[in-house]
Write an enzyme that holds these catalytic residues in place. Structure first.
Site, short mmCIF file in Angstrom:
data_model
loop_
_atom_site.label_atom_id
_atom_site.label_comp_id
_atom_site.label_asym_id
_atom_site.label_seq_id
_atom_site.Cartn_x
_atom_site.Cartn_y
_atom_site.Cartn_z
N SER A 297 0.82 -1.23 0.00
CA SER A 297 0.00 0.00 0.00
C SER A 297 0.84 1.26 0.00
CB SER A 297 -0.96 0.03 1.21
OG SER A 297 -1.62 -1.20 1.31
N ARG A 298 2.01 1.19 -0.60
CA ARG A 298 2.91 2.36 -0.71
C ARG A 298 3.37 2.89 0.64
NH1 ARG A 298 3.23 0.69 -5.08
NH2 ARG A 298 2.46 1.50 -7.04
N LEU A 299 3.26 2.05 1.67
CA LEU A 299 3.73 2.48 3.00
C LEU A 299 5.20 2.08 3.17
CD1 LEU A 299 0.57 1.70 5.15
CD2 LEU A 299 1.36 3.90 4.24
N HIS A 300 5.99 2.48 2.22
CA HIS A 300 7.40 2.07 2.19
C HIS A 300 8.15 2.61 3.40
CE1 HIS A 300 6.04 1.11 -1.71
NE2 HIS A 300 6.00 2.36 -2.12
#
Ligand SMILES: Cc1cc2nc3c(=O)[nH]c(=O)nc-3n(C[C@H](O)[C@H](O)[C@H](O)COP(=O)(O)O)c2cc1C
Length: 214
Positions: A190-193
């Protein structure tokens, strides 16, 4: 762990925990590079190198990392190339490694210095003869009229240096990037890199760490 991580048998969580506990970015870089060498299909040591061009226009190209230590990251190139001219005017660079198999990147930036002559000599001497001839024959980044010009230059050099060792060309050498910033990035769902930045004010100063929003 995301599905890609599961397939690869990787645990993103575990790697980020290890990452945060590391005080030395070069140690962390070394462990990531070692992992990448096992998983990347080719050239795990390839990085995009950005330099400052004339009128502030950046230039970027892929190069191979030759070696690294606490002193910095070393690569070799033509000194009279476009990148060489840019580094002569503005001796600083940014670089990024992207390891697709691991879904990680490492970014770094800092001043650049020339590698010592004896080191460049010994690396040049260790290269295959064909690469040595190519280093002599190429006028990297200059216009080439046709391919035959290059092939003929190689043949000429082969005759000139027949049964003789080729010395390092004066236009070929190494550069060392001394990072003042090193950022480690791990892909997360979820692009929570996750991003961990190491910074220091000079090559002798201690590193500080901070996390960044993705
Ligand atoms: C994977 C890869 C690795 C490369 N490694 C190097 C290298 O180590 N040194 C180098 O001078 N050029 C290397 N090159 C070629 C450069 O990308 C570039 O074409 C060349 O250095 C000329 O760049 P310049 O005109 O900006 O100076 C590599 C290219 C690729 C795709």
């Amino acid at each position: 762990m995301n599905s890609y991580g599961a397939e690869m048998g990787l645990s993103w969580r575990a790697s980020f925990d290890a990452l945060r506990s590391s005080a030395d970015p070069f140690v962390l870089f070394g462990s990531w590079l070692a992992e990448a060498k096992k998983t990347e299909p080719s050239d795990a040591n390839a990085m995009a190198l950005a330099t400052v061009g004339t009128r502030g226009l950046p230039g970027v190209r892929m190069i191979l990392l030759n070696s690294y230590s606490a002193d910095g990251l070393v690569f070799f190139s033509h000194l009279d190339s476009a990148k060489g001219a840019e580094l002569a005017l503005a001796p600083k660079a940014a670089a990024v490694f992207h390891w697709k198999t691991l879904r990680r990147q490492v970014r770094l930036r800092g001043p650049v210095e020339p590698v010592e002559d004896d080191r460049a000599d010994s690396y040049f001497a260790s290269r295959p003869r064909a690469s040595q001839l190519a280093a002599w024959a190429s006028r990297q980044s200059r216009p080439l009229q046709d391919r035959a010009t290059l092939i003929n230059a190689i043949s000429e050099l082969e005759s000139r240096y027949a049964s003789r060792e080729l010395p390092r060309p004066p236009h070929w050498g190494g550069y060392r990037i001394i990072p003042l910033h090193m950022e480690f990035w791990i892909n997360q769902p979820s692009r929570l890199h996750e991003r961990l930045l190491f910074e220091r004010t000079s090559s002798r100063a201690a590193w500080s760490q901070s996390q960044l929003f993705p």
